[in-house]
Design a protein around this motif. Structure first.
Motif, short mmCIF file in Angstrom:
data_model
loop_
_atom_site.label_atom_id
_atom_site.label_comp_id
_atom_site.label_asym_id
_atom_site.label_seq_id
_atom_site.Cartn_x
_atom_site.Cartn_y
_atom_site.Cartn_z
N LEU A 1 38.96 28.47 41.82
CA LEU A 1 39.65 28.01 40.60
C LEU A 1 38.82 28.35 39.36
CD1 LEU A 1 40.97 24.52 41.79
CD2 LEU A 1 42.27 26.64 41.52
N ALA A 2 37.51 28.20 39.47
CA ALA A 2 36.64 28.53 38.32
C ALA A 2 36.72 30.02 38.00
CB ALA A 2 35.21 28.13 38.62
N SER A 3 36.84 30.86 39.03
CA SER A 3 36.90 32.30 38.80
C SER A 3 38.18 32.71 38.07
CB SER A 3 36.82 33.05 40.13
OG SER A 3 38.00 32.85 40.91
N MET A 4 39.20 31.85 38.09
CA MET A 4 40.46 32.15 37.42
C MET A 4 40.41 31.87 35.92
SD MET A 4 42.22 33.24 39.95
CE MET A 4 43.92 33.26 39.36
N LEU A 5 39.35 31.24 35.45
CA LEU A 5 39.23 30.96 34.02
C LEU A 5 39.12 32.27 33.25
CD1 LEU A 5 36.70 27.97 34.09
CD2 LEU A 5 39.16 27.85 33.67
N PRO A 6 39.91 32.41 32.19
CA PRO A 6 39.84 33.68 31.44
C PRO A 6 38.50 33.86 30.74
CG PRO A 6 41.25 32.07 30.32
CD PRO A 6 40.89 31.47 31.64
N VAL B 1 35.44 33.67 30.99
CA VAL B 1 34.18 33.04 31.40
C VAL B 1 34.16 32.70 32.90
CG1 VAL B 1 33.74 32.10 29.12
CG2 VAL B 1 35.02 30.73 30.80
N GLY B 2 35.19 33.11 33.64
CA GLY B 2 35.29 32.71 35.03
C GLY B 2 34.09 33.11 35.87
N ASN B 3 33.66 34.38 35.76
CA ASN B 3 32.54 34.85 36.57
C ASN B 3 31.24 34.14 36.22
OD1 ASN B 3 34.17 36.66 37.95
ND2 ASN B 3 33.74 38.35 36.55
N VAL C 1 30.98 31.05 34.96
CA VAL C 1 31.08 29.68 35.46
C VAL C 1 30.80 29.64 36.96
CG1 VAL C 1 32.63 27.72 35.82
CG2 VAL C 1 32.64 28.93 33.63
N VAL C 2 31.35 30.60 37.69
CA VAL C 2 31.12 30.65 39.14
C VAL C 2 29.63 30.84 39.43
CG1 VAL C 2 31.50 32.04 41.21
CG2 VAL C 2 33.42 31.45 39.73
#
Length: 282
Positions: free
Chosen positions: A40-45, A47-49, A51-52
C-alpha cells in the motif's frame, strides 16, 4: 560471533519451521500484514518507493521482535508448559517505530539501501546511454512505440558480450551488499548494534560461515522450485519460513547470552569476533 559447521545450514530451516509451527497464525499474519502495508505504501504517488525503503527496516525489525518474544516463550514452556499459552500482541510489529534507540541506525540503513539501488540504476543507465550513442534510438522515446518495439531495440544491447561484464559486475556488487546487510536489522534491533558495526559483523558472519550458508541457499533453491507446482500457494509458508530461518541463523551465530557482553553500540572495533563452534544439531 560463532563459526558453525556445514550442517547448520539445514538446521536453520528446521528450527525456523519449528518456530513458525509453534504460532503459525501469528507468524504468517504479521508477515502478510507487513507485505500488505509495504504494498500500500508503494502505491503512494511520487514518494511510494521512499516510504517503503524507510518503513521496511522498522517493520522487519518488528517481525524479529515478535519472533524473539515467541522464542522466549517456547524456551520457558520447556520448564513451564503453561507459558506456551501466553499471548503475544500484534502491537509488537510496530514496537520498533516507538523505540528511539535503533531509529537512527535503521533510517541510516534505509538510506544506504536507497543509495545502493540508485547506484545500480545509474550504472545500468550509463551503460545503456553509452551503448545507444550513435544509434537511432528514437523508438525508445516515441510515445507511440509499443513495449515490444522498445524491447526489440534494447535486447541486443542487454545481451551483448560487453553487457555480460556489466551483469557480472552488478551481480558481484549485489552479493557483497547482501552479505553486508543480511543480519543488519536483527543486529540493530535485538543486539543494539550501530549501523556500520552491524554491517561489518554481518559481512564477517556470512564470510566465515560460507559453507553452512551455501547449504542453506541450495535448500532454498529447492524450496522455491516448488512454488509453480503449488500454483504459488506455498508462498504463504515459504515467505514466513524464510524470515524465521534467518532469525534462527542469527540466534545461532550470535547467541543472546554471549552477545550481551559484546561492544555493539558505537566502537570502531568490529563486534562479535568469530569463535570456533561446531554444532551437530541437524
Amino acid at each position: 560471533m560463532q563459526r558453525l559447521g556445514v550442517g547448520q545450514g539445514a538446521s536453520w530451516i528446521a528450527e525456523g519451521w519449528r518456530l513458525l509451527r509453534s504460532r503459525m497464525t501469528l507468524v504468517i499474519g504479521v508477515v502478510i500484514l507487513t507485505y500488505v502495508l509495504l504494498f500500500l505504501a508503494s502505491m503512494l504517488p511520487f514518494v511510494g518507493n521512499v516510504v517503503v525503503a524507510l518503513a521496511s527496516p522498522f517493520l522487519m525489525g518488528g517481525i524479529y521482535v515478535v519472533l524473539h518474544r515467541l522464542r522466549e516463550i517456547n524456551r520457558r514452556a520447556e520448564a513451564e508448559p503453561l507459558a506456551r499459552e501466553q499471548p503475544i500482541s500484534w502491537d509488537l510489529l510496530f514496537s520498533v517505530f516507538q523505540n528511539p534507540a535503533p531509529r537512527k541506525s535503521l533510517i541510516g540503513y534505509a538510506l544506504v539501501s536507497l543509495g545502493f539501488q540508485l547506484l545500480v540504476l545509474l550504472i545500468l543507465a550509463g551503460f545503456v546511454a553509452v551503448a545507444l550513442s550513435g544509434i537511432d534510438h528514437t523508438v525508445l522515446t516515441d510515445p507511440t512505440a509499443t513495449d515490444k518495439q522498445r524491447i526489440e531495440q534494447l535486447w541486443p544491447i542487454l545481451t551483448s558480450p560487453s553487457a555480460g561484464i556489466l551483469w557480472v559486475t552488478v551481480l558481484v556488487m549485489s552479493v557483497l551488499y547482501g552479505m553486508a546487510v543480511f543480519f543488519v536489522v536483527p543486529l540493530i534491533v535485538l543486539r543494539g548494534a550501530k549501523l556500520w558495526p552491524a554491517m561489518r559483523a554481518s559481512f564477517a558472519a556470512v564470510t566465515v560461515n560460507w559453507l553452512p550458508f551455501l547449504v542453506y541457499a541450495l535448500i532454498w533453491v529447492l524450496l522455491i522450485l516448488t512454488v509453480p507446482f503449488t500454483l504459488g500457494l506455498s508462498l504463504i509458508l515459504i515467505g514466513p519460513l524464510m524470515i524465521t530461518s534467518v532469525y534462527a541463523s542469527f540466534e545461532d551465530i550470535w547467541p543472546e547470552a554471549a552477545s550481551s557482553d559484546d561492544e555493539t553500540s558505537g566502537s570502531d572495533k568490529p563486534p562479535f569476533e568469530p569463535q570456533e563452534h561446531t554444532s551437530t544439531v541437524m
